[in-house]
Design an enzyme around this catalytic site. Sequence first.
Site, PDB file in Angstrom:
ATOM      1  N   ASP A 213      30.986  49.002  39.529  1.00 12.15           N
ATOM      2  CA  ASP A 213      31.917  48.308  40.414  1.00 12.15           C
ATOM      3  C   ASP A 213      31.697  46.818  40.268  1.00 12.15           C
ATOM      4  OD1 ASP A 213      33.923  48.216  42.349  1.00 12.15           O
ATOM      5  OD2 ASP A 213      32.958  49.749  43.573  1.00 12.15           O
TER       6      ASP A 213
ATOM      7  N   HIS B  15      37.765  40.570  38.950  1.00 12.19           N
ATOM      8  CA  HIS B  15      37.214  41.357  40.062  1.00 12.19           C
ATOM      9  C   HIS B  15      36.391  42.548  39.576  1.00 12.19           C
ATOM     10  CE1 HIS B  15      39.429  39.465  43.509  1.00 12.19           C
ATOM     11  NE2 HIS B  15      40.072  38.954  42.463  1.00 12.19           N
TER      12      HIS B  15
HETATM   13  P1  ADQ Z   1      38.408  47.947  44.877  1.00  8.91           P
HETATM   14  O1  ADQ Z   1      38.095  48.759  43.670  1.00  8.91           O
HETATM   15  O2  ADQ Z   1      39.662  48.266  45.564  1.00  8.91           O
HETATM   16  O3  ADQ Z   1      38.382  46.383  44.555  1.00  8.91           O
HETATM   17  P2  ADQ Z   1      36.408  47.478  47.077  1.00  8.91           P
HETATM   18  O4  ADQ Z   1      35.692  46.234  46.703  1.00  8.91           O
HETATM   19  O5  ADQ Z   1      35.506  48.459  47.721  1.00  8.91           O
HETATM   20  O6  ADQ Z   1      37.115  48.188  45.870  1.00  8.91           O
HETATM   21  O7  ADQ Z   1      37.537  47.087  48.092  1.00  8.91           O
HETATM   22  C1  ADQ Z   1      38.302  48.014  48.777  1.00  8.91           C
HETATM   23  C2  ADQ Z   1      38.934  47.358  50.021  1.00  8.91           C
HETATM   24  O8  ADQ Z   1      39.967  48.181  50.499  1.00  8.91           O
HETATM   25  C3  ADQ Z   1      37.931  47.196  51.138  1.00  8.91           C
HETATM   26  O9  ADQ Z   1      38.215  46.026  51.849  1.00  8.91           O
HETATM   27  C4  ADQ Z   1      38.175  48.427  52.000  1.00  8.91           C
HETATM   28  O10 ADQ Z   1      37.910  48.249  53.385  1.00  8.91           O
HETATM   29  C5  ADQ Z   1      39.638  48.716  51.763  1.00  8.91           C
HETATM   30  N1  ADQ Z   1      39.806  50.174  51.719  1.00  8.91           N
HETATM   31  C6  ADQ Z   1      39.203  51.036  50.896  1.00  8.91           C
HETATM   32  N2  ADQ Z   1      39.558  52.305  51.192  1.00  8.91           N
HETATM   33  C7  ADQ Z   1      40.398  52.221  52.221  1.00  8.91           C
HETATM   34  C8  ADQ Z   1      41.081  53.186  53.018  1.00  8.91           C
HETATM   35  N3  ADQ Z   1      40.919  54.498  52.855  1.00  8.91           N
HETATM   36  N4  ADQ Z   1      41.897  52.724  53.976  1.00  8.91           N
HETATM   37  C9  ADQ Z   1      42.034  51.409  54.198  1.00  8.91           C
HETATM   38  N5  ADQ Z   1      41.381  50.465  53.530  1.00  8.91           N
HETATM   39  C10 ADQ Z   1      40.573  50.856  52.548  1.00  8.91           C
HETATM   40  C11 ADQ Z   1      38.283  45.571  43.378  1.00  8.91           C
HETATM   41  C12 ADQ Z   1      37.039  45.802  42.525  1.00  8.91           C
HETATM   42  C13 ADQ Z   1      35.791  45.677  43.363  1.00  8.91           C
HETATM   43  C14 ADQ Z   1      35.760  44.325  44.063  1.00  8.91           C
HETATM   44  C15 ADQ Z   1      37.075  44.038  44.752  1.00  8.91           C
HETATM   45  C16 ADQ Z   1      37.139  42.620  45.287  1.00  8.91           C
HETATM   46  O11 ADQ Z   1      37.097  47.075  41.904  1.00  8.91           O
HETATM   47  O12 ADQ Z   1      34.619  45.838  42.580  1.00  8.91           O
HETATM   48  O13 ADQ Z   1      34.734  44.324  45.033  1.00  8.91           O
HETATM   49  O14 ADQ Z   1      38.181  44.224  43.892  1.00  8.91           O
HETATM   50  O15 ADQ Z   1      36.815  41.695  44.290  1.00  8.91           O
END
Ligand code: ADQ
Length: 461
Positions: free
Chosen positions: A364, A156
């Site tokens: 990311d 990821h």
């Molecule tokens: P993350 O680093 O966690 O994921 P991201 O891809 O943005 O980052 O996913 C976060 C998820 O959590 C989103 O669905 C978002 O809506 C939810 N989220 C974030 N902040 C939140 C909050 N304050 N309250 C509730 N929900 C929240 C890792 C990798 C990324 C990759 C994903 C998926 O670091 O690059 O995109 O996995 O593969």
Amino acid sequence: MGKLVIVSNRVASAAEGKSTAGGLAVGVLDALKRQDGLWFGWNGKIEDPAQAGLSSYRIGRIDCATTSLSRGEYDTYYRGFANGTLWPAFHYRVDLSRYDPKEYAGYLAVNERLAGMLTELVDEDDRLWVHDYHLIPFARACRRMGMRNRIGFFLHTPFPAEGVLRTIPPHRDLVEALCEYDLVGFQTRGDAQAFIDYASRRLGLPLETGGMLRTRSGLVRVGHYPIGILPDDIQNKSKARSRSKLVATLKQGLQERKLIVSVDRLDYSKGLVERFNAFERLLESYPAHCGQVSFLQIAPPSRSDVEGYRHIRRQLESTAGHINGRWTELSWTPIRYMNRAYERSALLSFFRASQVGFVTPLRDGMNLVAKEYVAAQAPDDPGVLVLSEFAGAADELANGAIIVNPYDIEAMARALDQALNMPLEERLERHGHMMQLLKDNSIRQWRDHFLADLEPEAIAA
Ligand code: ADQ
């Protein structure tokens, strides 16, 4: 055909299944929604090793089997090698990455223990889909225990270029361990290429047609599978919540002002300090926005017991405090910085109520928030996405988002000004492009494409 077994470091609890802050869990839950399967991994608890048996429960149609970690396992495997060495290095923060051979030994040992537990639950014709950097040596551990199942791995996070990867002392062992999978998947073409470059240059593995590496024991398929979302589902949820009390309260506080919104786990890879500084630069360089726009940053703390995370939290508090101290007026607070998680549908309704989504990680793997922001917009009056070129999502969304370099504060301020002033016609056009792409490349395609490539025929083709 046997069942699909998902293996990841953390398995969502039954309660977390409803709302969870973390891209991997969101992705796995969405991917398995319509498919029977088993999800295996850590339950998030630290317990006496004697109690580290298996517990089982269900989230919808998904069977979950979890175990706890001992304090020593947590410190070496999770807090140590996975999050103290791999995570920072994979995000190009070699300054924050440290190495301790004892932690690496703990990381390998937990992978062995988990693989041992899983052998009891797996039938011969099951397919295994292993997720993320915590579990790189998992297939090798399974093979040692005699498992002959098809095993795929999806990373990821970004996979770094060779020069950065080599700052992790056991880099060779890690890549060799990845070569024990039948399929290794990455978020972007660039990540997959970095892996192939290392494997062919450093390990001397020949690359065959169709992105296949030939190892001593067979073929490893390497591909890129950009993770997606369910855009229609997100559109419906954001619309349904757009008249909620929460959104009414948000709008009341804004008093007709424009809104820039950002949502992240509190992590040094997300570029939060640079983002706060860019917002301040907007106020300095484009003073017409003073008193006319607010910036909402939602960032719930994560991994708070890992060094580096405490530091970024303090740094952000002081940056937000400094900016607000300088610019706040009796009737206007420029930055609203909240350290809490919201239910996903509430976040989506905030996205819809805003004019700009400001998503500027320093690195990311993908960044699902960028995609969710686009899908949550009202189609007849969409907001604008300002997106870092170092998010995996930039590969797909470049024709609709304003792409910025998150190290260039001035350029980010300029992009915010452009976004806040963008005419409706241009916003509609950009949004239309991105929405089409999100629909063509949803999380279903991600799952189907990965699982199709894991089939033996795909390797032989
Ligand atoms: P993350 O680093 O966690 O994921 P991201 O891809 O943005 O980052 O996913 C976060 C998820 O959590 C989103 O669905 C978002 O809506 C939810 N989220 C974030 N902040 C939140 C909050 N304050 N309250 C509730 N929900 C929240 C890792 C990798 C990324 C990759 C994903 C998926 O670091 O690059 O995109 O996995 O593969």
